[in-house]
Design a protein around this motif. Structure first.
Motif, PDB file in Angstrom:
ATOM      1  N   LYS A 164     -26.434 -18.216 -16.238  1.00  0.00           N
ATOM      2  CA  LYS A 164     -26.280 -16.777 -16.416  1.00  0.00           C
ATOM      3  C   LYS A 164     -26.490 -16.378 -17.866  1.00  0.00           C
ATOM      4  CE  LYS A 164     -22.952 -16.441 -12.619  1.00  0.00           C
ATOM      5  NZ  LYS A 164     -21.577 -16.039 -12.221  1.00  0.00           N
ATOM      6  N   MET A 165     -26.971 -15.166 -18.037  1.00  0.00           N
ATOM      7  CA  MET A 165     -27.221 -14.630 -19.371  1.00  0.00           C
ATOM      8  C   MET A 165     -25.930 -14.094 -19.968  1.00  0.00           C
ATOM      9  SD  MET A 165     -29.502 -14.090 -21.641  1.00  0.00           S
ATOM     10  CE  MET A 165     -29.937 -13.062 -23.036  1.00  0.00           C
ATOM     11  N   SER A 166     -25.683 -14.420 -21.222  1.00  0.00           N
ATOM     12  CA  SER A 166     -24.499 -13.927 -21.910  1.00  0.00           C
ATOM     13  C   SER A 166     -24.727 -12.502 -22.387  1.00  0.00           C
ATOM     14  CB  SER A 166     -24.180 -14.827 -23.109  1.00  0.00           C
ATOM     15  OG  SER A 166     -23.201 -14.225 -23.924  1.00  0.00           O
ATOM     16  N   GLU A 167     -23.840 -11.598 -21.971  1.00  0.00           N
ATOM     17  CA  GLU A 167     -23.930 -10.211 -22.411  1.00  0.00           C
ATOM     18  C   GLU A 167     -23.723 -10.102 -23.916  1.00  0.00           C
ATOM     19  OE1 GLU A 167     -24.787  -7.620 -20.624  1.00  0.00           O
ATOM     20  OE2 GLU A 167     -25.009  -8.827 -18.808  1.00  0.00           O
ATOM     21  N   ASP A 168     -22.897 -10.983 -24.455  1.00  0.00           N
ATOM     22  CA  ASP A 168     -22.628 -10.956 -25.889  1.00  0.00           C
ATOM     23  C   ASP A 168     -23.885 -11.327 -26.675  1.00  0.00           C
ATOM     24  OD1 ASP A 168     -20.564 -10.420 -27.798  1.00  0.00           O
ATOM     25  OD2 ASP A 168     -20.607 -12.533 -28.333  1.00  0.00           O
ATOM     26  N   VAL A 169     -24.636 -12.303 -26.180  1.00  0.00           N
ATOM     27  CA  VAL A 169     -25.872 -12.703 -26.839  1.00  0.00           C
ATOM     28  C   VAL A 169     -26.891 -11.566 -26.811  1.00  0.00           C
ATOM     29  CG1 VAL A 169     -27.851 -14.274 -26.756  1.00  0.00           C
ATOM     30  CG2 VAL A 169     -25.545 -15.159 -26.411  1.00  0.00           C
ATOM     31  N   ILE A 170     -26.939 -10.831 -25.704  1.00  0.00           N
ATOM     32  CA  ILE A 170     -27.839  -9.678 -25.595  1.00  0.00           C
ATOM     33  C   ILE A 170     -27.530  -8.650 -26.669  1.00  0.00           C
ATOM     34  CG2 ILE A 170     -28.508  -7.714 -24.145  1.00  0.00           C
ATOM     35  CD1 ILE A 170     -28.061  -9.478 -21.708  1.00  0.00           C
ATOM     36  N   ARG A 171     -26.240  -8.404 -26.898  1.00  0.00           N
ATOM     37  CA  ARG A 171     -25.839  -7.450 -27.932  1.00  0.00           C
ATOM     38  C   ARG A 171     -26.170  -7.972 -29.325  1.00  0.00           C
ATOM     39  NH1 ARG A 171     -21.464  -6.710 -24.233  1.00  0.00           N
ATOM     40  NH2 ARG A 171     -20.225  -8.304 -25.294  1.00  0.00           N
ATOM     41  N   LEU A 172     -26.027  -9.275 -29.517  1.00  0.00           N
ATOM     42  CA  LEU A 172     -26.340  -9.851 -30.827  1.00  0.00           C
ATOM     43  C   LEU A 172     -27.817  -9.704 -31.165  1.00  0.00           C
ATOM     44  CD1 LEU A 172     -24.239 -13.155 -30.779  1.00  0.00           C
ATOM     45  CD2 LEU A 172     -23.746 -11.058 -32.043  1.00  0.00           C
ATOM     46  N   ARG A 173     -28.677  -9.816 -30.178  1.00  0.00           N
ATOM     47  CA  ARG A 173     -30.119  -9.710 -30.405  1.00  0.00           C
ATOM     48  C   ARG A 173     -30.541  -8.298 -30.787  1.00  0.00           C
ATOM     49  NH1 ARG A 173     -32.328 -13.289 -25.273  1.00  0.00           N
ATOM     50  NH2 ARG A 173     -31.742 -15.340 -26.105  1.00  0.00           N
ATOM     51  N   LYS A 174     -29.671  -7.325 -30.536  1.00  0.00           N
ATOM     52  CA  LYS A 174     -29.985  -5.937 -30.856  1.00  0.00           C
ATOM     53  C   LYS A 174     -29.561  -5.551 -32.276  1.00  0.00           C
ATOM     54  CE  LYS A 174     -29.597  -4.414 -26.026  1.00  0.00           C
ATOM     55  NZ  LYS A 174     -28.855  -3.545 -25.072  1.00  0.00           N
ATOM     56  N   LEU A 175     -28.923  -6.474 -32.969  1.00  0.00           N
ATOM     57  CA  LEU A 175     -28.489  -6.198 -34.340  1.00  0.00           C
ATOM     58  C   LEU A 175     -29.680  -6.162 -35.287  1.00  0.00           C
ATOM     59  CD1 LEU A 175     -25.360  -8.544 -34.480  1.00  0.00           C
ATOM     60  CD2 LEU A 175     -25.373  -6.048 -34.168  1.00  0.00           C
ATOM     61  N   ASN A 176     -29.471  -5.637 -36.492  1.00  0.00           N
ATOM     62  CA  ASN A 176     -30.566  -5.546 -37.453  1.00  0.00           C
ATOM     63  C   ASN A 176     -30.951  -6.941 -37.958  1.00  0.00           C
ATOM     64  OD1 ASN A 176     -29.055  -6.120 -40.111  1.00  0.00           O
ATOM     65  ND2 ASN A 176     -27.857  -4.419 -39.255  1.00  0.00           N
ATOM     66  N   ALA A 177     -32.172  -7.059 -38.436  1.00  0.00           N
ATOM     67  CA  ALA A 177     -32.732  -8.357 -38.834  1.00  0.00           C
ATOM     68  C   ALA A 177     -31.940  -9.049 -39.949  1.00  0.00           C
ATOM     69  CB  ALA A 177     -34.200  -8.194 -39.223  1.00  0.00           C
ATOM     70  N   PRO A 178     -31.550  -8.344 -41.028  1.00  0.00           N
ATOM     71  CA  PRO A 178     -30.788  -9.033 -42.084  1.00  0.00           C
ATOM     72  C   PRO A 178     -29.481  -9.653 -41.591  1.00  0.00           C
ATOM     73  CG  PRO A 178     -31.625  -6.943 -42.892  1.00  0.00           C
ATOM     74  CD  PRO A 178     -31.870  -6.951 -41.420  1.00  0.00           C
ATOM     75  N   LEU A 179     -28.801  -8.951 -40.683  1.00  0.00           N
ATOM     76  CA  LEU A 179     -27.542  -9.465 -40.156  1.00  0.00           C
ATOM     77  C   LEU A 179     -27.775 -10.688 -39.273  1.00  0.00           C
ATOM     78  CD1 LEU A 179     -24.528  -9.114 -40.114  1.00  0.00           C
ATOM     79  CD2 LEU A 179     -24.764  -7.445 -38.256  1.00  0.00           C
ATOM     80  N   LYS A 180     -28.825 -10.649 -38.479  1.00  0.00           N
ATOM     81  CA  LYS A 180     -29.150 -11.809 -37.644  1.00  0.00           C
ATOM     82  C   LYS A 180     -29.554 -12.999 -38.505  1.00  0.00           C
ATOM     83  CE  LYS A 180     -32.075  -9.657 -34.842  1.00  0.00           C
ATOM     84  NZ  LYS A 180     -32.990  -9.445 -33.684  1.00  0.00           N
ATOM     85  N   LEU A 181     -30.238 -12.731 -39.601  1.00  0.00           N
ATOM     86  CA  LEU A 181     -30.605 -13.803 -40.523  1.00  0.00           C
ATOM     87  C   LEU A 181     -29.350 -14.416 -41.151  1.00  0.00           C
ATOM     88  CD1 LEU A 181     -32.840 -15.375 -41.997  1.00  0.00           C
ATOM     89  CD2 LEU A 181     -32.853 -13.555 -43.725  1.00  0.00           C
ATOM     90  N   PHE A 182     -28.393 -13.570 -41.504  1.00  0.00           N
ATOM     91  CA  PHE A 182     -27.130 -14.044 -42.059  1.00  0.00           C
ATOM     92  C   PHE A 182     -26.380 -14.903 -41.044  1.00  0.00           C
ATOM     93  CE2 PHE A 182     -22.551 -13.012 -43.168  1.00  0.00           C
ATOM     94  CZ  PHE A 182     -22.484 -13.924 -44.213  1.00  0.00           C
ATOM     95  N   MET A 183     -26.437 -14.512 -39.783  1.00  0.00           N
ATOM     96  CA  MET A 183     -25.815 -15.300 -38.723  1.00  0.00           C
ATOM     97  C   MET A 183     -26.445 -16.682 -38.624  1.00  0.00           C
ATOM     98  SD  MET A 183     -25.475 -12.536 -35.616  1.00  0.00           S
ATOM     99  CE  MET A 183     -25.013 -13.830 -34.464  1.00  0.00           C
ATOM    100  N   ALA A 184     -27.770 -16.732 -38.668  1.00  0.00           N
ATOM    101  CA  ALA A 184     -28.475 -18.002 -38.552  1.00  0.00           C
ATOM    102  C   ALA A 184     -28.193 -18.922 -39.734  1.00  0.00           C
ATOM    103  CB  ALA A 184     -29.982 -17.756 -38.414  1.00  0.00           C
ATOM    104  N   ILE A 185     -28.114 -18.332 -40.924  1.00  0.00           N
ATOM    105  CA  ILE A 185     -27.810 -19.118 -42.125  1.00  0.00           C
ATOM    106  C   ILE A 185     -26.385 -19.665 -42.053  1.00  0.00           C
ATOM    107  CG2 ILE A 185     -27.438 -19.002 -44.618  1.00  0.00           C
ATOM    108  CD1 ILE A 185     -29.714 -16.929 -44.719  1.00  0.00           C
ATOM    109  N   THR A 186     -25.451 -18.823 -41.618  1.00  0.00           N
ATOM    110  CA  THR A 186     -24.064 -19.261 -41.486  1.00  0.00           C
ATOM    111  C   THR A 186     -23.942 -20.394 -40.481  1.00  0.00           C
ATOM    112  OG1 THR A 186     -23.253 -17.035 -42.019  1.00  0.00           O
ATOM    113  CG2 THR A 186     -21.713 -18.523 -40.908  1.00  0.00           C
ATOM    114  N   ALA A 187     -24.606 -20.243 -39.350  1.00  0.00           N
ATOM    115  CA  ALA A 187     -24.570 -21.288 -38.320  1.00  0.00           C
ATOM    116  C   ALA A 187     -25.180 -22.584 -38.842  1.00  0.00           C
ATOM    117  CB  ALA A 187     -25.305 -20.815 -37.068  1.00  0.00           C
ATOM    118  N   GLY A 188     -26.344 -22.472 -39.458  1.00  0.00           N
ATOM    119  CA  GLY A 188     -27.041 -23.655 -39.922  1.00  0.00           C
ATOM    120  C   GLY A 188     -26.300 -24.399 -41.011  1.00  0.00           C
TER     121      GLY A 188
END
Length: 224
Positions: free
Chosen positions: A112-136
């Motif tokens: 099943k698709m995560s609704e939370d992930v769907i919302r995360l993909r709608k965030l602005n690019a700089p914030l998503k980049l910050f998320m990826a850097i934090t995770a990595g």
């Protein structure tokens, strides 16, 4: 073979691991419930900043209480070509194992698709980049760099530290709300764990983790 830390009491290591898990739980619960009334962007920004603070707290514990370096295993040096080859091989192994697991989940109607992930993909690019850097960076420092290496001191069996840290890593993603969002990180944790144990290079895993999250957040073709 893993050798015990010189003059290092196991109690201090155990306390450090307990602290790591307790702070992780506190971070997860606070991010989920205390920020519930804020926008998704604010939730993500604050939670990632606090995760960096959490990483810093564990770093200070390692330095001041354990009186050891945060990363017990010094990174081995590899040529650029080896970096590329290892990263590609890691991706292939993860894709192969995940493909089998996803097929099984789909057969049982659990993919099943995560609704939370769907919302995360709608965030602005700089914030998503910050998320990826934090995770990595931060997540690899905590789960492989700190947690797994300390578990290797406590267990003679090399497999237990890898699986324990991977399971905790998977469960840490439980708030995404689906089985696949726990299973997939756990698989990544196992693959990363064995690679780190054998090749002793955290930078490769940081790059892989960053690219995986970057793809998950920016690739519109992904369905899960």
């Amino acid at each position: 073979m893993i050798q015990p830390l010189k003059n290092q009491a196991h109690k201090t290591i155990i306390n450090g691991l307990i602290l790591t898990v307790v702070l992780l739980i506190c971070w997860s619960l606070s991010s989920r419930f205390l920020l519930h009334d804020f926008s998704k962007a604010t939730q993500v920004l604050v939670s990632r900043i606090t995760f960096w603070l959490y990483t810093g707290a564990i770093y200070l514990y390692a330095i001041r209480k354990e009186k050891q370096t945060f990363l017990l295993w010094a990174d081995k040096h590899y040529k650029t070509g080896n970096y590329i080859l290892h990263i590609l091989l890691i991706f292939l192994v993860i894709l192969f194992i995940s493909g089998i697991c996803f097929f099984i989940l789909k057969c049982f109607g659990l993919l099943k698709m995560s609704e939370d992930v769907i919302r995360l993909r709608k965030l602005n690019a700089p914030l998503k980049l910050f998320m990826a850097i934090t995770a990595g960076v931060a997540e690899e420092l905590i789960f492989r760099g700190y947690m797994m290496t300390r578990l290797c001191i406590l267990f003679k069996n090399k497999h237990l530290p890898i699986f324990i840290s991977a399971i905790i890593f998977g469960v840490a993603h439980i708030w995404y709300g689906t089985l696949v969002n726990v299973l997939y990180p756990a698989i990544i944790g196992i693959v990363f764990g064995y690679h780190y144990y054998k090749y002793r290079n955290l930078k490769m895993l940081i790059i892989c983790h960053f690219l995986i999250d970057l793809n998950a957040l920016f690739n519109p073709a992904l369905k899960h």
